[in-house]
Design a protein around this motif. Structure first.
Motif, short mmCIF file in Angstrom:
data_model
loop_
_atom_site.label_atom_id
_atom_site.label_comp_id
_atom_site.label_asym_id
_atom_site.label_seq_id
_atom_site.Cartn_x
_atom_site.Cartn_y
_atom_site.Cartn_z
N ASP A 138 -1.77 9.06 2.67
CA ASP A 138 -0.42 9.44 2.28
C ASP A 138 0.32 8.65 3.38
OD1 ASP A 138 1.69 10.48 1.18
OD2 ASP A 138 1.83 12.30 2.21
N GLY A 139 1.45 7.75 2.80
CA GLY A 139 2.16 7.14 3.78
C GLY A 139 2.02 5.72 3.69
N ALA A 140 0.71 5.08 3.12
CA ALA A 140 0.28 3.73 3.32
C ALA A 140 1.18 3.03 2.12
CB ALA A 140 -1.24 3.75 2.86
N LEU A 141 1.24 3.52 0.98
CA LEU A 141 2.21 2.89 -0.19
C LEU A 141 3.51 2.97 0.33
CD1 LEU A 141 2.14 1.31 -2.85
CD2 LEU A 141 2.22 3.62 -3.78
N GLY A 142 3.99 4.22 0.84
CA GLY A 142 5.50 4.05 1.39
C GLY A 142 5.59 3.16 2.13
N MET A 143 4.96 3.07 3.20
CA MET A 143 4.94 2.12 4.36
C MET A 143 4.96 0.60 3.67
SD MET A 143 5.38 1.46 7.61
CE MET A 143 4.17 2.80 8.69
N LYS A 144 4.26 0.23 2.66
CA LYS A 144 4.28 -1.16 1.92
C LYS A 144 5.87 -1.10 1.38
CE LYS A 144 2.02 -4.16 -1.21
NZ LYS A 144 3.26 -4.72 -1.63
N ILE A 145 6.44 -0.17 0.63
CA ILE A 145 7.57 -0.29 -0.04
C ILE A 145 8.50 -0.50 1.05
CG2 ILE A 145 9.34 0.94 -1.32
CD1 ILE A 145 6.76 2.22 -2.78
N ALA A 146 8.68 0.26 2.21
CA ALA A 146 9.74 -0.06 3.36
C ALA A 146 9.52 -1.26 3.88
CB ALA A 146 9.27 1.18 4.18
N LYS A 147 8.48 -1.96 4.10
CA LYS A 147 8.26 -3.22 4.61
C LYS A 147 8.81 -4.23 3.44
CE LYS A 147 6.99 -6.21 7.23
NZ LYS A 147 7.70 -6.89 8.52
N ASP A 148 8.39 -4.04 2.21
CA ASP A 148 8.56 -4.79 1.14
C ASP A 148 10.48 -5.05 1.09
OD1 ASP A 148 6.28 -5.60 0.48
OD2 ASP A 148 6.27 -4.43 -1.19
N LYS A 149 11.02 -4.00 1.38
CA LYS A 149 12.50 -3.88 1.38
C LYS A 149 13.33 -4.25 2.57
CE LYS A 149 12.99 -0.47 -2.29
NZ LYS A 149 13.60 -1.24 -3.26
N GLY A 150 12.10 -5.00 3.75
CA GLY A 150 12.71 -5.28 4.86
C GLY A 150 13.11 -4.57 6.14
N GLY A 151 12.36 -3.27 5.73
CA GLY A 151 12.38 -2.42 7.00
C GLY A 151 11.19 -2.85 8.01
N LEU A 152 11.32 -2.01 9.12
CA LEU A 152 10.41 -2.33 10.16
C LEU A 152 9.27 -1.31 10.35
CD1 LEU A 152 10.29 -4.21 13.13
CD2 LEU A 152 10.87 -2.12 14.12
N ALA A 153 7.88 -1.87 10.16
CA ALA A 153 6.91 -0.86 9.99
C ALA A 153 6.01 -0.73 11.25
CB ALA A 153 6.00 -1.53 8.94
N ILE A 154 5.74 0.31 11.66
CA ILE A 154 5.15 0.64 12.98
C ILE A 154 4.10 1.68 12.70
CG2 ILE A 154 5.10 1.66 15.30
CD1 ILE A 154 8.18 0.92 15.27
#
Length: 202
Positions: A138-154
């Motif tokens: 849980d969270g891996a796909l959501g992190m990819k979406i956040a990154k794809d939309k330009g967000g910062l991923a940590i």
């Protein structure tokens, strides 16, 4: 010299975690400056039918009050919000929260993927998504979406995690910006706060 390349005036921080994340999040909250003004929303896997005790335990350590938002509550600057037990937490257009008891996602309710996905749709490149220790994906796909939309991923450095399944799953599908241990996450947030106060972020 800074360890971090902080580009934007971020509007929200979304943090997800499961097994092994409680001590990490309490340490992070304990070290936040009291005038930290970026809203933080948290989705932490917890026992579904235990309604009390979790947020109270976080508040013992937190420098800023942690609250469980109500449906349609507005996201406020400086607020720290925890997904209630057995409810999905989403951010809606208009900068408000919504709660639901829809089906489990990744065997979880609340689901980190859902929170990350909805926050990314609202805040786009002004979102910071942070994924901590946990025992499922849980969270891996959501992190990819956040990154794809330009967000910062940590992600929390897998070598520090009690259970590294969550951050490792995210690393496999997304070019993560930073792998940080707990103390480094605290330093990142402190630097972000100082740059916000100085007005040097766009």
């Amino acid at each position: 010299m800074s360890d971090f390349h902080i580009k934007h005036q971020y509007k929200a921080i979304a943090i997800g975690g499961s097994a092994g994340s409680f001590q990490v999040i309490t340490k992070i909250l304990n070290h936040l400056p009291k005038d930290f003004d970026i809203p933080i929303m948290m989705c932490l896997h917890r026992l579904r039918h235990v309604r009390h005790g979790f947020v109270e335990a976080l508040n013992i350590k937190s420098s800023i009050e942690v609250q469980e938002p109500e449906d349609k509550q507005s996201v406020q600057r400086g607020g720290i919000y925890l997904a209630p037990a057995n409810y999905h937490l989403q951010v809606d257009p208009g900068n408000t929260f919504s709660l639901s008891t829809d089906d489990l996602i990744n065997n979880s309710r609340p689901a980190i993927d859902l929170m990350f996905h909805s926050a990314a749709a609202v805040y786009r490149h002004r979102l910071i998504a942070i994924l901590l220790s946990g025992a499922n994906r849980d969270g891996a796909l959501g992190m990819k979406i956040a990154k794809d939309k330009g967000g910062l991923a940590i992600v929390q450095d897998p070598s520090e995690c009690l259970i590294d399944t969550m951050p490792t799953a995210a690393l496999k599908i997304t070019p993560i910006d930073y792998q940080l241990n707990t103390d480094q996450i605290i330093r990142f947030l402190a630097e972000l706060h100082e740059k916000n106060k100085a007005g040097i972020l766009k």
